[in-house]
Write a protein that holds these residues in place. Structure first.
Motif, mmCIF file in Angstrom:
data_model
loop_
_atom_site.group_PDB
_atom_site.id
_atom_site.type_symbol
_atom_site.label_atom_id
_atom_site.label_comp_id
_atom_site.label_asym_id
_atom_site.label_seq_id
_atom_site.Cartn_x
_atom_site.Cartn_y
_atom_site.Cartn_z
ATOM 1 N N ALA A 1 18.651 34.716 71.096
ATOM 2 C CA ALA A 1 18.071 33.449 70.635
ATOM 3 C C ALA A 1 16.865 33.714 69.739
ATOM 4 O O ALA A 1 16.666 33.029 68.742
ATOM 5 C CB ALA A 1 17.687 32.586 71.818
ATOM 6 N N GLY B 1 16.542 28.741 67.039
ATOM 7 C CA GLY B 1 15.599 29.271 68.022
ATOM 8 C C GLY B 1 14.277 28.530 68.062
ATOM 9 O O GLY B 1 13.309 29.022 68.628
ATOM 10 N N LYS B 2 14.240 27.329 67.514
ATOM 11 C CA LYS B 2 12.988 26.569 67.467
ATOM 12 C C LYS B 2 12.526 26.179 68.872
ATOM 13 O O LYS B 2 11.392 26.445 69.273
ATOM 14 C CB LYS B 2 13.157 25.293 66.622
ATOM 15 N N THR B 3 13.423 25.530 69.610
ATOM 16 C CA THR B 3 13.065 25.097 70.953
ATOM 17 C C THR B 3 12.698 26.294 71.831
ATOM 18 O O THR B 3 11.725 26.247 72.585
ATOM 19 C CB THR B 3 14.233 24.306 71.576
ATOM 20 N N THR B 4 13.455 27.359 71.696
ATOM 21 C CA THR B 4 13.167 28.559 72.489
ATOM 22 C C THR B 4 11.768 29.087 72.175
ATOM 23 O O THR B 4 11.011 29.431 73.086
ATOM 24 C CB THR B 4 14.224 29.642 72.203
ATOM 25 N N ASN C 1 20.357 24.188 63.331
ATOM 26 C CA ASN C 1 20.655 24.096 64.757
ATOM 27 C C ASN C 1 20.888 25.482 65.341
ATOM 28 O O ASN C 1 21.588 26.302 64.748
ATOM 29 C CB ASN C 1 21.933 23.272 64.994
ATOM 30 N N GLY C 2 20.274 25.715 66.472
ATOM 31 C CA GLY C 2 20.485 26.999 67.140
ATOM 32 C C GLY C 2 19.669 28.141 66.569
ATOM 33 O O GLY C 2 19.856 29.295 66.939
ATOM 34 N N LYS D 1 16.234 32.336 82.405
ATOM 35 C CA LYS D 1 17.508 31.895 81.832
ATOM 36 C C LYS D 1 17.343 30.677 80.927
ATOM 37 O O LYS D 1 18.324 30.153 80.416
ATOM 38 C CB LYS D 1 18.490 31.555 82.949
ATOM 39 N N GLY D 2 16.112 30.216 80.822
ATOM 40 C CA GLY D 2 15.864 29.049 79.964
ATOM 41 C C GLY D 2 16.509 27.783 80.491
ATOM 42 O O GLY D 2 17.025 26.977 79.725
ATOM 43 N N LEU D 3 16.479 27.594 81.799
ATOM 44 C CA LEU D 3 17.204 26.467 82.387
ATOM 45 C C LEU D 3 16.293 25.368 82.934
ATOM 46 O O LEU D 3 16.783 24.384 83.473
ATOM 47 C CB LEU D 3 18.074 26.967 83.549
ATOM 48 N N HIS E 1 13.836 18.590 62.029
ATOM 49 C CA HIS E 1 14.924 18.686 61.063
ATOM 50 C C HIS E 1 14.658 17.730 59.911
ATOM 51 O O HIS E 1 15.409 17.676 58.957
ATOM 52 C CB HIS E 1 16.254 18.294 61.713
ATOM 53 N N TYR F 1 19.667 36.058 75.937
ATOM 54 C CA TYR F 1 20.318 35.430 77.081
ATOM 55 C C TYR F 1 21.574 36.209 77.421
ATOM 56 O O TYR F 1 22.444 36.371 76.572
ATOM 57 C CB TYR F 1 20.713 33.983 76.760
ATOM 58 N N VAL G 1 23.395 36.340 73.930
ATOM 59 C CA VAL G 1 22.897 35.540 72.816
ATOM 60 C C VAL G 1 21.484 36.002 72.484
ATOM 61 O O VAL G 1 20.617 36.025 73.354
ATOM 62 C CB VAL G 1 22.851 34.043 73.196
ATOM 63 N N GLU H 1 10.631 18.413 67.753
ATOM 64 C CA GLU H 1 11.336 17.290 67.134
ATOM 65 C C GLU H 1 10.750 15.928 67.502
ATOM 66 O O GLU H 1 11.416 15.113 68.131
ATOM 67 C CB GLU H 1 12.811 17.328 67.523
ATOM 68 N N GLN I 1 24.838 36.226 79.762
ATOM 69 C CA GLN I 1 25.649 35.401 80.660
ATOM 70 C C GLN I 1 26.895 36.176 81.023
ATOM 71 O O GLN I 1 27.454 36.871 80.185
ATOM 72 C CB GLN I 1 26.035 34.089 79.970
HETATM 73 N N1 ATP Z 1 19.573 28.573 78.452
HETATM 74 C C1 ATP Z 1 20.289 29.155 77.498
HETATM 75 N N2 ATP Z 1 21.261 30.024 77.811
HETATM 76 C C2 ATP Z 1 21.976 30.631 76.847
HETATM 77 N N3 ATP Z 1 21.789 30.440 75.535
HETATM 78 C C3 ATP Z 1 20.843 29.579 75.150
HETATM 79 C C4 ATP Z 1 20.045 28.883 76.107
HETATM 80 N N4 ATP Z 1 19.165 28.087 75.451
HETATM 81 C C5 ATP Z 1 19.414 28.276 74.141
HETATM 82 N N5 ATP Z 1 20.422 29.161 73.945
HETATM 83 C C6 ATP Z 1 20.931 29.636 72.652
HETATM 84 O O1 ATP Z 1 19.850 30.157 71.924
HETATM 85 C C7 ATP Z 1 19.916 29.798 70.557
HETATM 86 C C8 ATP Z 1 18.661 29.093 70.122
HETATM 87 O O2 ATP Z 1 18.574 27.828 70.749
HETATM 88 P P1 ATP Z 1 17.406 26.786 70.487
HETATM 89 O O3 ATP Z 1 17.614 25.670 71.428
HETATM 90 O O4 ATP Z 1 16.111 27.482 70.512
HETATM 91 O O5 ATP Z 1 17.722 26.313 69.008
HETATM 92 P P2 ATP Z 1 16.995 25.180 68.145
HETATM 93 O O6 ATP Z 1 16.492 25.838 66.910
HETATM 94 O O7 ATP Z 1 16.020 24.440 68.955
HETATM 95 O O8 ATP Z 1 18.228 24.260 67.765
HETATM 96 P P3 ATP Z 1 18.309 22.682 67.570
HETATM 97 O O9 ATP Z 1 17.932 22.416 66.171
HETATM 98 O O10 ATP Z 1 19.753 22.394 67.805
HETATM 99 O O11 ATP Z 1 17.416 22.047 68.568
HETATM 100 C C9 ATP Z 1 21.182 28.974 70.412
HETATM 101 O O12 ATP Z 1 22.203 29.828 69.955
HETATM 102 C C10 ATP Z 1 21.468 28.497 71.800
HETATM 103 O O13 ATP Z 1 22.848 28.332 71.987
#
Ligand code: ATP
Ligand code: MG
Lengths: 258, 315
Positions: B21, B44-47, B41-42, A252-254, B197, B11, B19, B164, B13
Motif C-alpha cells: 500500500a 495509498g492516501k488513506t493509509t 484510487n488505491g 492489518k489496517g482494520l 479527488h 498488507y 499488497v 477527503e 493476506q
Molecule cells: N486493510 C487492508 N488490507 C489489505 N489491503 C488494504 C487494506 N487497506 C488498504 N489496502 C490496499 O492498500 C492500497 C491503498 O489503499 P488506500 O485506502 O490507502 O488508498 P486511497 O489512496 O485512500 O484510495 P481512495 O482514493 O480509493 O480512497 C489499496 O490497494 C488497497 O486495496
C-alpha cells in the motif's frame, strides 16, 4: 481531574443514547421478563409441593438476575465496540490524548451503572411475580457483584477484540450469552475446581447472601480471596487480549473497516 | 512539524498476493502549511493519513511529529494531531451536533463550563446553530461532514488531517467546506494535510501538493509551480478558415502532441511545445501554407489535466 471529566463525559453519552431510545431498554426488559415467566410457570408446575420449593425459586430469581446483568454487561461492551468500529467513532476514541486504556476502563464503569437500570427493574418484577422478597444487603452485594462482573467484562473485551479482527464473528456473540447460564449454574459445592471459571464463584456467593441471608462478613475469607484473584485474572487477561487484537487490527489496517 | 521518512506498509493476506500500500513515502509538512495529498484510487492516501494518526502501524519507516517518533510513541501524536477520516463518519449519529461537540470536548478533559462557550462558538462558525437539537443522522451529508470537522477542532491541536473532506458534497456544500477550511488556516493558524479527488479543493486551498501513485511520491511541488510548468508549453491557435491537408500532415509529423480540431468553419490547433523556439517553427509552417491566424491563446491547463498527466507519467 481530566480523567474524571473523561469518565463523566462517557457516562453522559451512554445515558443520552439510552434516554433517547428508551424502547431498546424497554423491549429488552420485557423480553427477559417473559423468559423468566416461562421458567417460573414451568417450575411451579413441576416443583410445587416439594419441600425446597421456595428456596430453589429464590435461587432461580438470583440466577436470573445474574444472567441479566451478565448479558447486558457483556453485550454493551462487545457490541458497542463493534458498532463504534463500524461508525468510525472508535478511531476517534482511539486518538484520545488521555489514552484509549482509560476510555476502555471508563466505558466499563459507566456500563456497570447503566446496566443497573436494567437489572434492578427485572429484579423487582421477579420478586413481585414470585412473591418472594429476597434479602438485599447492598453492602454485601455491591462488592460481590462488581467482582463477579469483572470476569464478564474480561470476556466482553475478548469478544470485542476478536470482532475487530474477524468481522464475521457476530453470530458467535449470542452463543456466549448462553454460556453464562451454564457458568452461573455450576455446582461449586460439589466440585470446588469450578471456582476457577469466571462468574461461577461470584454468583454462588451472591446466592448465599440473597437466598441464605448471609453477609459478606460471614462468607469464607478464602472464597473471597479466590473471587478477587479470579476476577482480576479474567479482567486483565481479557483486557490484555483485547489490546493484542487491537494491535493486530492496527497492523492489518482494520480499525475503521466496515 | 511533520516529517515522514521511508514509510512503507505491506498488507499480507492468506492466499492472496501481498499488497504494497505504501512503498517508501517521504514527505514533510511545515507549520502553517496547507498541503494536498493527491492520487488515484488505491494510491495509498488513506493509509498514509491513518499511519500519521497512529491508527495503522506501518511496516517500516519513521514518522516524526515535532521531532518525536510517533511510530514508537503513538500517544505523543494523539495530542498533536486531529483527524477527520472519510467524510461523515467520526461522529455519533444518535447525538445532536451540540452533544457531539460537547462529548469530544469532554474527551479532552475540558471542563463543562469552558466547554459550553466553546461549543456555542463552533456551532455558530459552522452554521449548525439552527440544527443543534436534531440528531446527527437526520442532518444533510454536508452538515454531517461539517460537524465531523467541528468535532475534530475541539481537540484544539495545531495539525489537522482531513481525508477527503468534500467527498459526496454538492457544489454549494463543497464550497462552504472550502471556505471553512480556509478560515481555519487564516484565523486559527492550523496546519492542514488533506487528501482529495476534487482538484478544485486542492487548487483552491493548498499551497503545495504531493501526488502519490502505487504507494510512492511522484510529485511534490507547489500548486503555482505545477501550473507554471505546464502553462509555458500549452498553446491554442485559432485559424481563419480551413487548415490545408499538407499543413495538417506536417504539423502532425513535427508536433506529435497536438490536437487539430475545428471551431465552426475555422480550424483550431492545440499544441504543446517542448521549447520556446518550437513556437516559431509552427508559425513558420502556417505562414508557408498561407493560413491566417485569428488568435493565439495561452491555454491555461486546469489542475485536473496536470494531475492526469503526472499520474500517467507524461511531463
Ligand atoms: N486493510 C487492508 N488490507 C489489505 N489491503 C488494504 C487494506 N487497506 C488498504 N489496502 C490496499 O492498500 C492500497 C491503498 O489503499 P488506500 O485506502 O490507502 O488508498 P486511497 O489512496 O485512500 O484510495 P481512495 O482514493 O480509493 O480512497 C489499496 O490497494 C488497497 O486495496
Ligand atoms: Mg482513501
Amino acid at each position: 481531574m481530566k480523567k474524571l471529566i473523561l469518565l463523566k463525559t462517557m457516562f453522559m453519552r451512554e445515558w443520552l443514547e439510552l434516554k433517547r431510545y428508551p424502547f431498546n431498554l424497554l423491549s429488552g426488559l420485557i423480553a427477559l421478563y417473559l423468559i423468566f415467566l416461562v421458567v417460573f410457570v414451568g417450575y411451579r408446575a413441576l416443583g410445587a409441593g416439594s419441600p425446597k420449593f421456595g428456596n430453589t425459586l429464590d435461587g432461580i430469581v438470583v440466577g436470573f438476575m445474574m444472567w441479566t446483568f451478565s448479558i447486558s454487561a457483556y453485550s454493551t461492551l462487545s457490541w458497542e465496540l463493534m458498532n463504534e468500529a463500524r461508525m468510525g467513532t472508535l478511531e476517534q476514541l482511539y486518538m484520545t490524548p488521555l489514552g484509549f486504556d482509560w476510555v476502555c476502563i471508563f466505558r466499563v464503569i459507566s456500563s456497570f451503572f447503566l446496566n443497573l437500570l436494567f437489572v434492578l427493574p427485572i429484579l423487582a418484577l421477579m420478586m413481585i411475580t414470585t412473591g418472594r422478597y429476597l434479602h438485599i444487603d447492598f453492602l454485601s452485594i455491591t462488592p460481590l457483584l462488581t467482582l463477579s462482573l469483572a470476569g464478564v467484562y474480561g470476556i466482553g473485551f475478548v469478544m470485542g477484540g476478536l470482532a475487530l479482527v474477524f468481522k464475521q464473528i457476530q453470530a458467535f456473540f449470542q452463543i456466549i450469552q448462553f454460556i453464562f447460564i451454564f457458568l452461573i449454574a455450576l455446582p461449586i459445592s460439589k466440585q470446588p475446581l469450578f471456582k476457577a471459571f469466571p462468574l461461577a464463584l461470584g454468583s454462588n456467593l451472591i446466592q448465599k447472601v440473597m437466598v441464605d441471608k448471609s453477609s459478606i462478613l460471614l462468607l469464607s475469607p478464602e472464597d473471597l480471596l479466590i473471587l478477587l484473584v479470579n476476577s482480576a485474572f479474567y479482567f486483565w487477561v481479557g483486557f490484555w487480549l483485547f489490546k493484542h487484537f487491537l494491535r493486530v487490527a492496527r497492523k492489518k489496517g482494520l480499525l475503521g473497516h466496515y | 512539524m511533520v516529517s515522514v521518512e521511508g514509510l512503507t506498509k505491506v498488507y499480507k493476506q492468506k492466499g492472496k498476493p501481498e499488497v504494497k500500500a505504501l512503498n517508501g513515502i517521504s514527505l514533510s509538512i511545515e507549520k502553517g502549511e496547507v498541503v494536498g495529498l493527491l492520487g488515484p484510487n488505491g494510491a495509498g492516501k488513506t493509509t498514509t493519513i491513518k499511519c500519521l494518526c497512529g491508527l495503522i502501524i506501518p511496516t517500516s519507516g519513521k514518522i516524526l511529529i515535532d521531532g518525536v517518533d510517533t511510530v514508537k510513541n503513538p500517544q505523543w501524536g494523539m495530542g498533536k494531531i486531529s483527524a477527520v477520516l472519510e467524510g461523515n463518519r467520526n461522529i455519533y449519529w444518535r447525538l445532536t451536533p451540540k452533544e457531539n461537540l460537547s462529548f469530544f470536548a469532554g474527551m479532552m478533559g475540558i471542563s463543562r463550563r469552558k466547554r459550553r462557550e466553546y461549543v456555542e462558538e463552533l456551532l455558530h462558525i459552522f452554521q449548525l446553530k439552527d440544527k443543534e437539537k436534531s440528531q446527527a443522522r437526520y442532518l444533510s451529508r454536508g452538515m454531517q461532514q461539517k460537524l465531523a470537522l467541528a468535532c475534530s477542532l475541539v481537540k484544539g491541536t495545531e495539525i489537522l488531517l482531513l481525508d477527503e473532506p468534500t467527498l459526496g458534497l454538492d457544489v454549494e456544500s463543497s464550497y462552504e467546506m472550502r471556505q471553512l477550511i480556509k478560515s481555519l488556516v487564516a484565523d486559527a493558524g492550523k496546519t492542514v494535510f488533506l487528501s482529495s479527488h476534487d482538484m478544485k479543493v486542492v487548487e483552491d486551498l493548498c499551497q503545495r501538493v504531493i501526488i502519490i501513485n502505487n504507494g510512492k511520491v511522484i510529485t511534490d511541488d507547489t500548486v503555482k509551480g505545477l501550473q507554471q510548468l505546464f502553462k509555458v508549453s500549452s498553446y491554442r491557435f485559432n485559424l481563419e478558415g480551413e487548415l490545408p491537408v499538407q499543413a495538417r500532415y506536417q504539423i502532425k509529423r513535427e508536433f506529435g502532441l497536438c490536437k487539430i480540431g475545428r471551431d465552426g468553419a475555422n480550424a483550431r490547433i492545440d499544441v504543446e511545445l517542448k521549447s520556446a523556439e518550437r513556437f516559431y517553427d509552427l508559425v513558420e509552417i502556417l505562414k508557408r501554407h498561407c493560413c491566417p491566424v485569428r488568435s493565439i491563446d495561452h491555454k491555461e491547463p486546469d489542475f485536473e489535466e496536470i494531475f492526469l498527466k503526472i499520474v500517467r507519467g507524461k511531463k
